[in-house]
Design a protein around this motif. Structure first.
Motif, PDB file in Angstrom:
ATOM      1  N   TRP A   1       0.852  -1.187   0.000  1.00 18.15           N
ATOM      2  CA  TRP A   1       0.000   0.000   0.000  1.00 18.15           C
ATOM      3  C   TRP A   1       0.887   1.237   0.000  1.00 18.15           C
ATOM      4  O   TRP A   1       1.869   1.306   0.748  1.00 18.15           O
ATOM      5  CB  TRP A   1      -0.889   0.008   1.234  1.00 18.15           C
ATOM      6  CG  TRP A   1      -1.988  -1.011   1.174  1.00 18.15           C
ATOM      7  CD1 TRP A   1      -1.922  -2.312   1.585  1.00 18.15           C
ATOM      8  CD2 TRP A   1      -3.316  -0.805   0.696  1.00 18.15           C
ATOM      9  NE1 TRP A   1      -3.123  -2.931   1.384  1.00 18.15           N
ATOM     10  CE2 TRP A   1      -4.005  -2.021   0.846  1.00 18.15           C
ATOM     11  CE3 TRP A   1      -3.990   0.287   0.167  1.00 18.15           C
ATOM     12  CZ2 TRP A   1      -5.330  -2.173   0.475  1.00 18.15           C
ATOM     13  CZ3 TRP A   1      -5.316   0.144  -0.197  1.00 18.15           C
ATOM     14  CH2 TRP A   1      -5.978  -1.083  -0.039  1.00 18.15           C
ATOM     15  N   TYR A   2       0.505   2.223  -0.806  1.00 15.33           N
ATOM     16  CA  TYR A   2       1.296   3.436  -1.019  1.00 15.33           C
ATOM     17  C   TYR A   2       0.425   4.677  -0.918  1.00 15.33           C
ATOM     18  O   TYR A   2      -0.786   4.613  -1.121  1.00 15.33           O
ATOM     19  CB  TYR A   2       1.893   3.441  -2.442  1.00 15.33           C
ATOM     20  CG  TYR A   2       2.846   2.333  -2.737  1.00 15.33           C
ATOM     21  CD1 TYR A   2       4.215   2.546  -2.668  1.00 15.33           C
ATOM     22  CD2 TYR A   2       2.384   1.075  -3.109  1.00 15.33           C
ATOM     23  CE1 TYR A   2       5.103   1.522  -2.964  1.00 15.33           C
ATOM     24  CE2 TYR A   2       3.267   0.046  -3.394  1.00 15.33           C
ATOM     25  CZ  TYR A   2       4.626   0.280  -3.321  1.00 15.33           C
ATOM     26  OH  TYR A   2       5.502  -0.722  -3.599  1.00 15.33           O
ATOM     27  N   MET A   3       1.079   5.817  -0.730  1.00 11.07           N
ATOM     28  CA  MET A   3       0.411   7.100  -0.905  1.00 11.07           C
ATOM     29  C   MET A   3       0.310   7.350  -2.410  1.00 11.07           C
ATOM     30  O   MET A   3       1.197   6.945  -3.161  1.00 11.07           O
ATOM     31  CB  MET A   3       1.210   8.209  -0.239  1.00 11.07           C
ATOM     32  CG  MET A   3       1.166   8.136   1.272  1.00 11.07           C
ATOM     33  SD  MET A   3       2.106   9.467   2.028  1.00 11.07           S
ATOM     34  CE  MET A   3       3.554   8.542   2.518  1.00 11.07           C
ATOM     35  N   PRO A   4      -0.756   7.985  -2.874  1.00 10.34           N
ATOM     36  CA  PRO A   4      -0.897   8.222  -4.312  1.00 10.34           C
ATOM     37  C   PRO A   4       0.177   9.174  -4.835  1.00 10.34           C
ATOM     38  O   PRO A   4       0.662  10.045  -4.113  1.00 10.34           O
ATOM     39  CB  PRO A   4      -2.291   8.836  -4.437  1.00 10.34           C
ATOM     40  CG  PRO A   4      -2.582   9.411  -3.093  1.00 10.34           C
ATOM     41  CD  PRO A   4      -1.860   8.555  -2.105  1.00 10.34           C
ATOM     42  N   GLY A   5       0.522   8.977  -6.094  1.00 11.23           N
ATOM     43  CA  GLY A   5       1.509   9.849  -6.726  1.00 11.23           C
ATOM     44  C   GLY A   5       1.999   9.274  -8.027  1.00 11.23           C
ATOM     45  O   GLY A   5       1.540   8.231  -8.483  1.00 11.23           O
ATOM     46  N   GLY A   6       2.965   9.976  -8.622  1.00 11.29           N
ATOM     47  CA  GLY A   6       3.513   9.538  -9.891  1.00 11.29           C
ATOM     48  C   GLY A   6       4.555  10.511 -10.385  1.00 11.29           C
ATOM     49  O   GLY A   6       4.966  11.430  -9.666  1.00 11.29           O
ATOM     50  N   GLY A   7       4.966  10.335 -11.618  1.00 13.90           N
ATOM     51  CA  GLY A   7       6.029  11.140 -12.198  1.00 13.90           C
ATOM     52  C   GLY A   7       5.543  12.480 -12.721  1.00 13.90           C
ATOM     53  O   GLY A   7       4.404  12.622 -13.144  1.00 13.90           O
ATOM     54  N   VAL A   8       6.459  13.440 -12.672  1.00 12.75           N
ATOM     55  CA  VAL A   8       6.210  14.755 -13.263  1.00 12.75           C
ATOM     56  C   VAL A   8       6.643  14.664 -14.723  1.00 12.75           C
ATOM     57  O   VAL A   8       7.795  14.329 -15.011  1.00 12.75           O
ATOM     58  CB  VAL A   8       6.984  15.869 -12.526  1.00 12.75           C
ATOM     59  CG1 VAL A   8       6.752  17.217 -13.186  1.00 12.75           C
ATOM     60  CG2 VAL A   8       6.612  15.899 -11.051  1.00 12.75           C
ATOM     61  N   GLU A   9       5.729  14.940 -15.621  1.00 15.24           N
ATOM     62  CA  GLU A   9       6.008  14.848 -17.052  1.00 15.24           C
ATOM     63  C   GLU A   9       6.613  16.145 -17.578  1.00 15.24           C
ATOM     64  O   GLU A   9       6.451  17.210 -16.964  1.00 15.24           O
ATOM     65  CB  GLU A   9       4.713  14.554 -17.819  1.00 15.24           C
ATOM     66  CG  GLU A   9       4.022  13.270 -17.411  1.00 15.24           C
ATOM     67  CD  GLU A   9       4.811  12.024 -17.701  1.00 15.24           C
ATOM     68  OE1 GLU A   9       5.626  12.043 -18.659  1.00 15.24           O
ATOM     69  OE2 GLU A   9       4.625  11.023 -16.995  1.00 15.24           O
ATOM     70  N   ARG A  10       7.269  16.046 -18.700  1.00 14.17           N
ATOM     71  CA  ARG A  10       7.839  17.224 -19.362  1.00 14.17           C
ATOM     72  C   ARG A  10       6.740  18.269 -19.591  1.00 14.17           C
ATOM     73  O   ARG A  10       5.645  17.932 -20.043  1.00 14.17           O
ATOM     74  CB  ARG A  10       8.446  16.803 -20.692  1.00 14.17           C
ATOM     75  CG  ARG A  10       9.216  17.877 -21.403  1.00 14.17           C
ATOM     76  CD  ARG A  10       9.768  17.372 -22.706  1.00 14.17           C
ATOM     77  NE  ARG A  10      10.518  16.136 -22.552  1.00 14.17           N
ATOM     78  CZ  ARG A  10      11.855  16.071 -22.447  1.00 14.17           C
ATOM     79  NH1 ARG A  10      12.568  17.166 -22.515  1.00 14.17           N
ATOM     80  NH2 ARG A  10      12.453  14.907 -22.320  1.00 14.17           N
ATOM     81  N   GLY A  11       7.014  19.518 -19.247  1.00  5.10           N
ATOM     82  CA  GLY A  11       6.063  20.602 -19.438  1.00  5.10           C
ATOM     83  C   GLY A  11       5.003  20.705 -18.360  1.00  5.10           C
ATOM     84  O   GLY A  11       4.080  21.514 -18.455  1.00  5.10           O
ATOM     85  N   GLU A  12       5.110  19.903 -17.319  1.00  7.69           N
ATOM     86  CA  GLU A  12       4.114  19.853 -16.253  1.00  7.69           C
ATOM     87  C   GLU A  12       4.765  20.345 -14.957  1.00  7.69           C
ATOM     88  O   GLU A  12       5.911  20.008 -14.673  1.00  7.69           O
ATOM     89  CB  GLU A  12       3.689  18.383 -16.116  1.00  7.69           C
ATOM     90  CG  GLU A  12       2.577  18.086 -15.183  1.00  7.69           C
ATOM     91  CD  GLU A  12       2.194  16.600 -15.245  1.00  7.69           C
ATOM     92  OE1 GLU A  12       1.024  16.321 -15.506  1.00  7.69           O
ATOM     93  OE2 GLU A  12       3.064  15.736 -15.025  1.00  7.69           O
ATOM     94  N   THR A  13       4.055  21.134 -14.169  1.00  9.82           N
ATOM     95  CA  THR A  13       4.579  21.531 -12.864  1.00  9.82           C
ATOM     96  C   THR A  13       4.347  20.392 -11.874  1.00  9.82           C
ATOM     97  O   THR A  13       3.520  19.495 -12.112  1.00  9.82           O
ATOM     98  CB  THR A  13       3.896  22.798 -12.336  1.00  9.82           C
ATOM     99  OG1 THR A  13       2.526  22.487 -12.022  1.00  9.82           O
ATOM    100  CG2 THR A  13       3.988  23.952 -13.329  1.00  9.82           C
ATOM    101  N   ALA A  14       5.055  20.440 -10.756  1.00  8.09           N
ATOM    102  CA  ALA A  14       4.868  19.425  -9.722  1.00  8.09           C
ATOM    103  C   ALA A  14       3.423  19.439  -9.225  1.00  8.09           C
ATOM    104  O   ALA A  14       2.822  18.385  -9.020  1.00  8.09           O
ATOM    105  CB  ALA A  14       5.849  19.645  -8.577  1.00  8.09           C
ATOM    106  N   LEU A  15       2.861  20.619  -9.047  1.00 10.37           N
ATOM    107  CA  LEU A  15       1.479  20.714  -8.570  1.00 10.37           C
ATOM    108  C   LEU A  15       0.495  20.160  -9.597  1.00 10.37           C
ATOM    109  O   LEU A  15      -0.453  19.458  -9.237  1.00 10.37           O
ATOM    110  CB  LEU A  15       1.129  22.158  -8.214  1.00 10.37           C
ATOM    111  CG  LEU A  15      -0.246  22.363  -7.599  1.00 10.37           C
ATOM    112  CD1 LEU A  15      -0.444  21.487  -6.361  1.00 10.37           C
ATOM    113  CD2 LEU A  15      -0.451  23.824  -7.250  1.00 10.37           C
TER     114      LEU A  15
END
Length: 147
Positions: free
Chosen positions: A42-56
Motif C-alpha cells: 500500500w502506497y500514498m498516491p503519486g507519480g512522475g512529473v512529465e515534461r512541461g508539467e509543474t509538480a502541482l
C-alpha cells in the motif's frame, strides 16, 4: 552541432527524474492509500512529473487518476527525497494534502484497491517507506533525505 551533442550526452548521463506523492487526509483525519496491481504493498498516491508539467499539476492529476481526489486547499510541500529504489537519479517531492473524494475509485488495470484508513488501523502490507513517511509527518522521527 557539437553543443547539441553535449546537451544530449548530459541529459542521458545526468538526467534527473522527479516524482510527487501526497499524504492525503480527509476531514476525519484518515489517510488515503492505494494498492497497485503491478507492485506489492500500500502506497500514498503519486507519480512522475512529465515534461512541461509543474509538480502541482502532476500531483493534482495523480490524485484525480488514482483516487478521484480533489484538493480542498493548496497542498503543503513536506520534504524532498532521493529515491535510489527506482534509479540513481530519481527524486520525490512529498506533500501533505487535505482532500475529498468525488466518487469511489473502482479497481482497474493499475489500481487494485484504494481507500481511506485511520492512522491506527492501517492495512496489512503497507510499505516500510509509507510507514516511515507517516512517522516523519507525525514528528516521531526526523525526515530522511532518502525515500
Amino acid at each position: 552541432m557539437a553543443i547539441r551533442m553535449l546537451h544530449v550526452y548530459y541529459r542521458m548521463r545526468r538526467g534527473m527524474t522527479l516524482g510527487v506523492r501526497a499524504a492525503c487526509f480527509d476531514e476525519s483525519g484518515r489517510i488515503f492509500l492505494v494498492r497497485h496491481t503491478y507492485v506489492p504493498g500500500w502506497y500514498m498516491p503519486g507519480g512522475g512529473v512529465e515534461r512541461g508539467e509543474t509538480a502541482l499539476q502532476a500531483l493534482e492529476k495523480e490524485l484525480r487518476e488514482e483516487g478521484n481526489l480533489e484538493l480542498l486547499e493548496p497542498p503543503e510541500l513536506f520534504h524532498a527525497y532521493f529515491n535510489t529504489r527506482i534509479s540513481r537519479r530519481d527524486h520525490v517531492l512529498l506533500y501533505r494534502a487535505r482532500v475529498r473524494q468525488t466518487a469511489p475509485r473502482k479497481p482497474d488495470r493499475e489500481i487494485a484497491e484504494s481507500g481511506f484508513f485511520a492512522l491506527d488501523a492501517l492495512p496489512d502490507g503497507i510499505t516500510q517507506a509509507t510507514l516511515d513517511r507517516l512517522a516523519e509527518l507525525a514528528g516521531k522521527i526526523p525526515p530522511s533525505h532518502h525515500w
